[in-house]
Design a protein around this motif. Structure first.
Motif, PDB file in Angstrom:
ATOM      1  N   ILE A   1      -2.887  -2.015   0.054  1.00  0.00           N
ATOM      2  CA  ILE A   1      -2.023  -1.100  -0.697  1.00  0.00           C
ATOM      3  C   ILE A   1      -2.727  -0.633  -1.972  1.00  0.00           C
ATOM      4  O   ILE A   1      -2.707   0.559  -2.305  1.00  0.00           O
ATOM      5  CB  ILE A   1      -0.662  -1.755  -1.000  1.00  0.00           C
ATOM      6  N   LYS A   2      -3.380  -1.548  -2.676  1.00  0.00           N
ATOM      7  CA  LYS A   2      -4.134  -1.169  -3.877  1.00  0.00           C
ATOM      8  C   LYS A   2      -5.238  -0.181  -3.530  1.00  0.00           C
ATOM      9  O   LYS A   2      -5.467   0.792  -4.254  1.00  0.00           O
ATOM     10  CB  LYS A   2      -4.745  -2.408  -4.535  1.00  0.00           C
ATOM     11  N   GLU A   3      -5.922  -0.424  -2.415  1.00  0.00           N
ATOM     12  CA  GLU A   3      -6.988   0.473  -1.962  1.00  0.00           C
ATOM     13  C   GLU A   3      -6.451   1.881  -1.689  1.00  0.00           C
ATOM     14  O   GLU A   3      -7.045   2.877  -2.099  1.00  0.00           O
ATOM     15  CB  GLU A   3      -7.593  -0.120  -0.689  1.00  0.00           C
ATOM     16  N   ILE A   4      -5.304   1.955  -1.023  1.00  0.00           N
ATOM     17  CA  ILE A   4      -4.691   3.242  -0.705  1.00  0.00           C
ATOM     18  C   ILE A   4      -4.280   3.972  -1.989  1.00  0.00           C
ATOM     19  O   ILE A   4      -4.533   5.168  -2.152  1.00  0.00           O
ATOM     20  CB  ILE A   4      -3.482   3.065   0.233  1.00  0.00           C
ATOM     21  N   ILE A   5      -3.668   3.254  -2.904  1.00  0.00           N
ATOM     22  CA  ILE A   5      -3.224   3.856  -4.166  1.00  0.00           C
ATOM     23  C   ILE A   5      -4.425   4.332  -4.987  1.00  0.00           C
ATOM     24  O   ILE A   5      -4.416   5.438  -5.546  1.00  0.00           O
ATOM     25  CB  ILE A   5      -2.353   2.870  -4.958  1.00  0.00           C
ATOM     26  N   ASN A   6      -5.465   3.511  -5.061  1.00  0.00           N
ATOM     27  CA  ASN A   6      -6.658   3.912  -5.816  1.00  0.00           C
ATOM     28  C   ASN A   6      -7.319   5.133  -5.206  1.00  0.00           C
ATOM     29  O   ASN A   6      -7.780   6.017  -5.926  1.00  0.00           O
ATOM     30  CB  ASN A   6      -7.644   2.746  -5.905  1.00  0.00           C
ATOM     31  N   ALA A   7      -7.380   5.186  -3.890  1.00  0.00           N
ATOM     32  CA  ALA A   7      -7.983   6.341  -3.209  1.00  0.00           C
ATOM     33  C   ALA A   7      -7.163   7.605  -3.469  1.00  0.00           C
ATOM     34  O   ALA A   7      -7.721   8.684  -3.697  1.00  0.00           O
ATOM     35  CB  ALA A   7      -8.103   6.083  -1.712  1.00  0.00           C
ATOM     36  N   ALA A   8      -5.847   7.472  -3.462  1.00  0.00           N
ATOM     37  CA  ALA A   8      -4.979   8.621  -3.731  1.00  0.00           C
ATOM     38  C   ALA A   8      -5.153   9.098  -5.171  1.00  0.00           C
ATOM     39  O   ALA A   8      -5.208  10.301  -5.433  1.00  0.00           O
ATOM     40  CB  ALA A   8      -3.525   8.269  -3.459  1.00  0.00           C
ATOM     41  N   GLY A   9      -5.280   8.167  -6.091  1.00  0.00           N
ATOM     42  CA  GLY A   9      -5.495   8.525  -7.481  1.00  0.00           C
ATOM     43  C   GLY A   9      -6.813   9.237  -7.688  1.00  0.00           C
ATOM     44  O   GLY A   9      -6.899  10.227  -8.416  1.00  0.00           O
ATOM     45  N   ALA A  10      -7.853   8.740  -7.025  1.00  0.00           N
ATOM     46  CA  ALA A  10      -9.167   9.364  -7.129  1.00  0.00           C
ATOM     47  C   ALA A  10      -9.160  10.769  -6.539  1.00  0.00           C
ATOM     48  O   ALA A  10      -9.764  11.689  -7.074  1.00  0.00           O
ATOM     49  CB  ALA A  10     -10.218   8.505  -6.437  1.00  0.00           C
ATOM     50  N   ALA A  11      -8.441  10.937  -5.438  1.00  0.00           N
ATOM     51  CA  ALA A  11      -8.348  12.252  -4.796  1.00  0.00           C
ATOM     52  C   ALA A  11      -7.611  13.234  -5.687  1.00  0.00           C
ATOM     53  O   ALA A  11      -7.915  14.429  -5.698  1.00  0.00           O
ATOM     54  CB  ALA A  11      -7.655  12.138  -3.438  1.00  0.00           C
ATOM     55  N   ASN A  12      -6.613  12.752  -6.431  1.00  0.00           N
ATOM     56  CA  ASN A  12      -5.834  13.638  -7.319  1.00  0.00           C
ATOM     57  C   ASN A  12      -6.604  14.022  -8.580  1.00  0.00           C
ATOM     58  O   ASN A  12      -6.236  14.987  -9.249  1.00  0.00           O
ATOM     59  CB  ASN A  12      -4.517  12.965  -7.703  1.00  0.00           C
ATOM     60  N   GLU A  13      -7.655  13.284  -8.908  1.00  0.00           N
ATOM     61  CA  GLU A  13      -8.439  13.598 -10.100  1.00  0.00           C
ATOM     62  C   GLU A  13      -9.345  14.803  -9.864  1.00  0.00           C
ATOM     63  O   GLU A  13      -9.828  15.397 -10.807  1.00  0.00           O
ATOM     64  CB  GLU A  13      -9.284  12.387 -10.507  1.00  0.00           C
ATOM     65  N   HIS A  14      -9.577  15.153  -8.630  1.00  0.00           N
ATOM     66  CA  HIS A  14     -10.496  16.270  -8.312  1.00  0.00           C
ATOM     67  C   HIS A  14      -9.759  17.566  -8.191  1.00  0.00           C
ATOM     68  O   HIS A  14      -8.767  17.850  -7.877  1.00  0.00           O
ATOM     69  CB  HIS A  14     -11.260  15.977  -7.021  1.00  0.00           C
TER      70      HIS A  14
END
Length: 70
Positions: free
Chosen positions: A57-70
């Motif tokens: 779950i942390k991995e999914i949330i971090n990936a989503a956050g990183a994707a939203n930064e771009h």
């Protein structure tokens, strides 16, 4: 179908707990029911699965956050 749709974000709840005989646990580690009706988690069941998947779950949330930064 859902696994294909969600890819790495898919959480296979039953696959994480099914044993070699095809059975799944009824009780969480604290001897409380995971589900009372086989459709919904009890509070203990929700905690049980949240603990199993906390890293994913942390991995999914971090990936989503990183994707939203771009």
């Amino acid at each position: 179908q859902l696994k294909d749709d969600f890819g790495d974000r898919y959480l296979d709840l039953l696959g994480a707990v099914v044993d070699e005989k095809g059975t799944v646990p009824v009780f969480a580690g604290d001897c409380q029911f995971i589900s009372q009706d086989c459709r919904h988690f009890t509070a203990a069941g929700a905690k049980y699965f949240a603990n199993l998947f906390k890293d994913k779950i942390k991995e999914i949330i971090n990936a989503a956050g990183a994707a939203n930064e771009h």
